[in-house]
Structure formats: C-alpha cells, structure tokens
Design a protein around this motif. Structure first.
Motif, PDB file in Angstrom:
ATOM      1  N   MET A   1       0.840  -1.196   0.000  1.00 17.00           N
ATOM      2  CA  MET A   1       0.000   0.000   0.000  1.00 17.00           C
ATOM      3  C   MET A   1       0.875   1.247   0.000  1.00 17.00           C
ATOM      4  O   MET A   1       1.812   1.338   0.781  1.00 17.00           O
ATOM      5  CB  MET A   1      -0.911   0.006   1.239  1.00 17.00           C
ATOM      6  N   PRO A   2       0.577   2.235  -0.872  1.00 20.94           N
ATOM      7  CA  PRO A   2       1.367   3.473  -0.874  1.00 20.94           C
ATOM      8  C   PRO A   2       1.237   4.209   0.454  1.00 20.94           C
ATOM      9  O   PRO A   2       0.225   4.089   1.144  1.00 20.94           O
ATOM     10  CB  PRO A   2       0.742   4.292  -2.007  1.00 20.94           C
ATOM     11  N   LEU A   3       2.275   4.975   0.793  1.00 18.93           N
ATOM     12  CA  LEU A   3       2.185   5.796   1.999  1.00 18.93           C
ATOM     13  C   LEU A   3       1.178   6.927   1.805  1.00 18.93           C
ATOM     14  O   LEU A   3       0.415   7.257   2.713  1.00 18.93           O
ATOM     15  CB  LEU A   3       3.563   6.370   2.328  1.00 18.93           C
ATOM     16  N   LEU A   4       1.180   7.527   0.618  1.00 23.73           N
ATOM     17  CA  LEU A   4       0.246   8.612   0.296  1.00 23.73           C
ATOM     18  C   LEU A   4      -0.380   8.334  -1.054  1.00 23.73           C
ATOM     19  O   LEU A   4       0.317   7.962  -1.998  1.00 23.73           O
ATOM     20  CB  LEU A   4       0.961   9.964   0.291  1.00 23.73           C
ATOM     21  N   GLN A   5      -1.689   8.511  -1.126  1.00 24.98           N
ATOM     22  CA  GLN A   5      -2.388   8.371  -2.404  1.00 24.98           C
ATOM     23  C   GLN A   5      -3.438   9.459  -2.526  1.00 24.98           C
ATOM     24  O   GLN A   5      -4.354   9.551  -1.690  1.00 24.98           O
ATOM     25  CB  GLN A   5      -3.040   6.991  -2.520  1.00 24.98           C
ATOM     26  N   ALA A   6      -3.278  10.302  -3.518  1.00 24.43           N
ATOM     27  CA  ALA A   6      -4.251  11.355  -3.820  1.00 24.43           C
ATOM     28  C   ALA A   6      -5.074  10.916  -5.020  1.00 24.43           C
ATOM     29  O   ALA A   6      -4.522  10.460  -6.028  1.00 24.43           O
ATOM     30  CB  ALA A   6      -3.534  12.669  -4.124  1.00 24.43           C
ATOM     31  N   LEU A   7      -6.398  11.055  -4.899  1.00 23.93           N
ATOM     32  CA  LEU A   7      -7.301  10.584  -5.940  1.00 23.93           C
ATOM     33  C   LEU A   7      -8.216  11.721  -6.399  1.00 23.93           C
ATOM     34  O   LEU A   7      -9.057  12.197  -5.627  1.00 23.93           O
ATOM     35  CB  LEU A   7      -8.154   9.418  -5.419  1.00 23.93           C
ATOM     36  N   ASP A   8      -7.995  12.198  -7.598  1.00 25.40           N
ATOM     37  CA  ASP A   8      -8.862  13.183  -8.259  1.00 25.40           C
ATOM     38  C   ASP A   8      -9.123  14.412  -7.387  1.00 25.40           C
ATOM     39  O   ASP A   8     -10.272  14.842  -7.221  1.00 25.40           O
ATOM     40  CB  ASP A   8     -10.186  12.524  -8.661  1.00 25.40           C
ATOM     41  N   LEU A   9      -8.058  14.983  -6.829  1.00 20.50           N
ATOM     42  CA  LEU A   9      -8.201  16.180  -5.998  1.00 20.50           C
ATOM     43  C   LEU A   9      -8.503  17.395  -6.867  1.00 20.50           C
ATOM     44  O   LEU A   9      -7.790  17.673  -7.837  1.00 20.50           O
ATOM     45  CB  LEU A   9      -6.922  16.443  -5.205  1.00 20.50           C
ATOM     46  N   ARG A  10      -9.553  18.107  -6.467  1.00 20.28           N
ATOM     47  CA  ARG A  10      -9.946  19.318  -7.197  1.00 20.28           C
ATOM     48  C   ARG A  10     -10.175  20.437  -6.200  1.00 20.28           C
ATOM     49  O   ARG A  10     -10.735  20.231  -5.124  1.00 20.28           O
ATOM     50  CB  ARG A  10     -11.214  19.075  -8.023  1.00 20.28           C
ATOM     51  N   ARG A  11      -9.721  21.652  -6.571  1.00 22.72           N
ATOM     52  CA  ARG A  11      -9.904  22.807  -5.688  1.00 22.72           C
ATOM     53  C   ARG A  11     -10.174  24.033  -6.534  1.00 22.72           C
ATOM     54  O   ARG A  11      -9.408  24.363  -7.460  1.00 22.72           O
ATOM     55  CB  ARG A  11      -8.659  23.023  -4.831  1.00 22.72           C
ATOM     56  N   ASN A  12     -11.290  24.682  -6.235  1.00 21.47           N
ATOM     57  CA  ASN A  12     -11.667  25.899  -6.938  1.00 21.47           C
ATOM     58  C   ASN A  12     -11.736  27.064  -5.958  1.00 21.47           C
ATOM     59  O   ASN A  12     -12.093  26.886  -4.787  1.00 21.47           O
ATOM     60  CB  ASN A  12     -13.039  25.733  -7.609  1.00 21.47           C
ATOM     61  N   TYR A  13     -11.406  28.235  -6.432  1.00 24.55           N
ATOM     62  CA  TYR A  13     -11.610  29.473  -5.688  1.00 24.55           C
ATOM     63  C   TYR A  13     -12.484  30.362  -6.556  1.00 24.55           C
ATOM     64  O   TYR A  13     -12.001  31.008  -7.494  1.00 24.55           O
ATOM     65  CB  TYR A  13     -10.285  30.145  -5.365  1.00 24.55           C
ATOM     66  N   GLY A  14     -13.798  30.347  -6.269  1.00 30.39           N
ATOM     67  CA  GLY A  14     -14.725  31.042  -7.148  1.00 30.39           C
ATOM     68  C   GLY A  14     -14.736  30.377  -8.513  1.00 30.39           C
ATOM     69  O   GLY A  14     -14.925  29.165  -8.629  1.00 30.39           O
ATOM     70  N   ASP A  15     -14.501  31.166  -9.549  1.00 27.71           N
ATOM     71  CA  ASP A  15     -14.482  30.629 -10.918  1.00 27.71           C
ATOM     72  C   ASP A  15     -13.100  30.122 -11.330  1.00 27.71           C
ATOM     73  O   ASP A  15     -12.930  29.641 -12.458  1.00 27.71           O
ATOM     74  CB  ASP A  15     -14.933  31.709 -11.914  1.00 27.71           C
ATOM     75  N   LEU A  16     -12.132  30.228 -10.430  1.00 25.40           N
ATOM     76  CA  LEU A  16     -10.765  29.822 -10.755  1.00 25.40           C
ATOM     77  C   LEU A  16     -10.549  28.362 -10.372  1.00 25.40           C
ATOM     78  O   LEU A  16     -10.638  27.996  -9.198  1.00 25.40           O
ATOM     79  CB  LEU A  16      -9.773  30.712 -10.013  1.00 25.40           C
TER      80      LEU A  16
END
Length: 219
Positions: A1-16
């Motif tokens: 198992m990986p130590l860290l796994q990020a899956l489809d992380l999305r972050r918006n600030y308003g329209d950005l």
C-alpha cells in the motif's frame, strides 16, 4: 500500500480552477519534488496534501487513513502526529530556544516531557546542533535555523514531511547542506519527503520529480 495516495483532488476558488483532478502516489522512503511555474498550483496542492486545506472533491489517503473523512479536531491531531512541515521561512518562535521550538509539537501531542526533550536533543545533535540547544533563533545562522525547523518537523516521528521552498531563503552553501540532509534522513531514518521547490539542483536530486502545470500534474 502506498504511503500517500491522492485521488482526483480538485480545488476551486470562485471561478478559478486551481487543481483539476490531481492523482499522485508516494511510497514510503521516497523523496519527491514538485516543480512548476508560479501560479501553477504548487502551494495549493501542498496545503491539501499536508491537510492544511480541504479539496472540493477527491480523496487523500495517508498511511492508510482517508484523512478528509476526519472532522477538524481529528484532522488536527492526525496532522500533528503524522505530518511534519518545513517552510521557506522557518517559522521558529523567537522567544523560545532551539530545543524548546523543537519540543513544541511533542508537547502539543501530549507526550511525556522527558521523552520529548530526549528526542529533541537527539535530533538536534544528529543535525549538528548539539552546542546550540539553548540558543534563540536570532542567535542561529540561517542554516542552523532551518536545521532546527527540520528537527521540529521530525519530533513526532511523522509518516511524511512536506517542505515548501525549504532552501529558498538560504545561500548556496547552506542550501546544498540542507538538500543533502534530506537524503541522509531518508537513508538513516527511512523518512519520506515531498518538496515543493524552484531549486533545479534539489529537484534533480530527488528520487522522482513531478510537474504541475495549470492545475494538472505531470509525472
């Protein structure tokens, strides 16, 4: 198992749209550098991977824990115990000695004072600061301040350490010493590092370099 796994992380600030579906896997004992132009999303990504911010969507697993399922109090405790941070500006508290600065995360975690002080002294000695334990940050050189910050990041034996432009405020000699320190700690302690950097030398030394461009990660 990986130590860290990020899956489809999305972050918006308003329209950005800052992060546009980040997927990343980190194994234990890796030193991984994240590079990219200013405004590409490096800092936002580091803040989310380090649990300082939450994504709008996506999952982050660290050491088997789906961290964003935790409430804010649980997440703060997890962060204190499992994650270390080293910043460009070391963020040492000026009124405390090097030893006291290193001890603080251990005290926050509720560990025994004797055990925390013993580990802090050992870490500072390992990092070449045995004779600087009782010096204030203002009495330390830039390189010594950053090594103190590294010791503080390691005090709770974290699963992973995040470094944000760690050598950006150092001259070339101290920067090189700090870069080599990360790899020595990886070799001696098995420590995992994720490093955001503009420093091409440091990026080239890493086991793996990933590039973020317009919110998308390229491996």
């Amino acid at each position: 198992m990986p130590l860290l796994q990020a899956l489809d992380l999305r972050r918006n600030y308003g329209d950005l749209n800052v992060l546009k579906g980040i997927n990343l896997t980190i194994d234990s004992g890796e030193v991984v550098s994240i590079v990219g132009a200013s405004g590409a999303g490096k800092t936002t990504l580091l803040q989310i991977l380090g649990t300082l911010d939450r994504p709008d969507t996506g999952e982050l697993h660290i050491d088997g824990q789906n961290v964003f399922q935790l409430n804010d109090r649980q997440l703060a405790r997890f962060r204190n115990e499992q994650i270390g941070f080293v910043f460009q500006f070391n963020n040492l508290l000026p009124e405390f000695t090097a030893l006291e600065n290193v001890c603080l995360p251990g005290f926050i975690a509720g560990k025994l004072e004797r055990d925390v002080r013993e580990r802090a002294e050992s870490l500072l000695s390992t990092l070449g600061l045995r004779d600087r334990l009782n010096h204030l940050p203002s009495q330390l050189s830039g390189g010594e301040q950053q090594r103190t910050a590294v010791a503080r990041a390691l005090i709770n034996e974290p699963a992973i350490v995040f470094a944000d432009e760690p050598s950006g405020n150092l001259d070339s000699r101290n920067a090189e010493d700090l870069h080599q320190l990360f790899f020595r700690l990886r070799d001696e302690l098995g420590q995992t590092f994720i490093i955001v950097t503009h420093n091409e030398v440091l990026a080239a030394l890493a086991d793996r370099t990933v590039t973020i461009r317009d919110g998308v990660l390229f491996t």
